[in-house]
Design a protein around this motif. Structure first.
Motif, short mmCIF file in Angstrom:
data_model
loop_
_atom_site.label_atom_id
_atom_site.label_comp_id
_atom_site.label_asym_id
_atom_site.label_seq_id
_atom_site.Cartn_x
_atom_site.Cartn_y
_atom_site.Cartn_z
N GLN A 67 40.55 44.05 43.56
CA GLN A 67 40.50 44.74 42.26
C GLN A 67 39.29 44.30 41.45
N SER A 68 39.05 43.00 41.39
CA SER A 68 37.97 42.50 40.53
C SER A 68 36.59 42.64 41.16
N MET A 69 36.53 42.74 42.50
CA MET A 69 35.24 42.77 43.19
C MET A 69 34.91 44.15 43.76
N ALA A 91 37.11 31.26 42.69
CA ALA A 91 37.41 30.09 41.85
C ALA A 91 38.40 30.44 40.74
N ARG A 92 38.36 31.68 40.27
CA ARG A 92 39.29 32.10 39.23
C ARG A 92 40.73 32.14 39.72
N LEU A 93 40.90 32.15 41.04
CA LEU A 93 42.24 32.13 41.63
C LEU A 93 42.62 30.75 42.14
N PRO A 108 53.51 31.37 51.22
CA PRO A 108 52.06 31.53 51.41
C PRO A 108 51.62 32.96 51.68
N PHE A 109 52.44 33.75 52.40
CA PHE A 109 52.01 35.12 52.68
C PHE A 109 52.02 35.96 51.41
N GLU A 161 48.76 38.60 47.17
CA GLU A 161 48.39 38.69 45.76
C GLU A 161 46.92 38.33 45.56
N ALA A 162 46.45 37.30 46.26
CA ALA A 162 45.04 36.93 46.15
C ALA A 162 44.14 38.06 46.65
#
Length: 344
Positions: free
Chosen positions: A294-296, A218-220, A281-282, A287-288
């Protein structure tokens, strides 16, 4: 009680305590990570253009104010068989709608009827309250289910003729063999230029709960999809397919207590023909994936456990550019209405 007995009791007690502590530590270590509790001052990341930036959360998004897709006639000779229907006098939209068949499919292909507005002279979807000076019926030449075949063409003729009879019109049809051959050629091109890409994020250590995945996604800018275990990154234009999708185990999402469900991987996917090249989109998928890993505390893989290095992703990006160019040359640019129908 002798000193030996006291020592044995003490050692036994320490052993029990050690086992309890170890079991607690192991349980905590193996438990799926849970989402952080909501906080009023929390920030989230969401797309802005093609970048990801921090912004304050909001619950008052007005999707009605999003840009709307350009309204164009649905039928296109590039991907449809089209039959013209001439009428002696204008026909009301209400009468035309009543004459349409109950199903808008011919086999596995989309069947469409449009009217030529008496006022504007433009082809449009039939609506009540309007009058039409002519009609055209069409059936799609190909989609991901395959090419139009002889049986489907014959069914198209029957449905179109039935509509023409009710509205008092005369239908004109093209040659079946030529159209079926054209459908096969288009289907071959589509098969050779279709691409649905995905990367898999795997947990390095502790598993994730569904809520933990949803919170970070959701943060993305991802929002809940229509299927449990699926999130989507919506297009900036209302009504268009999502740019990216994120999916994980549906059973985990439907569990009675999702907080106890352990998810060790999820997929980020891109349906290449559905999104315009200009949307990059790629690049957004890469990036996503990087930010989520990184965050998870995850790692980006190819779905078979092999870590995807930047060099491999660069090679995919180059291949995609060639695919986009081939679609452009065929006048079936990625993200166009015709291409979205062809690759559906």
């Amino acid at each position: 009680m002798s000193s030996l007995q006291v020592s044995l009791v003490a050692m036994g007690g320490l052993t029990v305590v050690g086992v309890v502590v170890y079991n607690y530590w192991t349980s905590r270590k193996n438990a799926p990570r849970l989402p952080e509790p909501p906080a009023g001052a929390a920030h989230k990341l969401e797309p802005q253009g093609h970048e990801l930036r921090a912004t304050e959360p909001t619950l008052d998004d007005d999707f009605a104010n999003l840009p709307q897709p350009e309204r164009k006639p649905l039928l296109d000779a590039l991907i449809d068989v089209i039959s013209t229907i001439e009428v002696d006098q204008p026909v009301s939209g209400d009468a035309a709608l009543a004459a349409l068949p109950t199903t808008r499919r011919v086999g596995t292909k989309l069947f469409t009827v449009e009217g030529c507005s008496q006022l504007s002279g433009e082809w449009e979807a039939i609506v009540p309250g309007q009058r039409y000076s002519a009609f055209q019926a069409g059936v799609q030449l190909a989609n991901r289910m395959g090419a139009l075949n002889d049986i489907e063409f014959s069914e198209f003729v029957v449905k179109t003729q039935a509509f023409a009879d009710v509205v008092g019109g005369t239908a004109t049809f093209s040659d079946m063999l030529e159209e079926v051959a054209r459908a096969r050629e288009l289907d071959q091109f589509a098969n050779a230029h279709d691409a649905q890409l995905s990367v898999t994020l795997c947990a390095r250590d502790a598993a994730w709960s569904p809520g933990y995945i949803q919170q970070h996604a959701a943060r993305l800018g991802f929002i809940a999809g229509s299927i449990p275990g699926r999130l989507v990154l919506p297009s900036a234009v209302a009504g268009l397919p999502p740019v990216l999708s994120l999916s994980f185990d549906m059973q985990a999402a439907l569990a009675e207590d999702p907080a106890l469900s352990a998810v060790r991987e999820f997929a980020l996917s891109l349906d290449v023909p559905q999104t315009a090249r200009e949307e990059q989109p790629f690049d957004r998928l890469r990036e996503a994936a990087r930010l989520l890993a990184q965050s998870m505390d995850g790692v980006v893989t190819d779905g078979r456990g092999q870590v995807l290095a930047d060099e491999a992703l660069d090679d995919i990006a180059h291949d995609l550019e060639r695919l986009y160019s081939a679609l452009d040359q065929r006048e079936l640019s990625a993200g166009s209405p015709q291409t979205r129908r062809l690759f559906s």
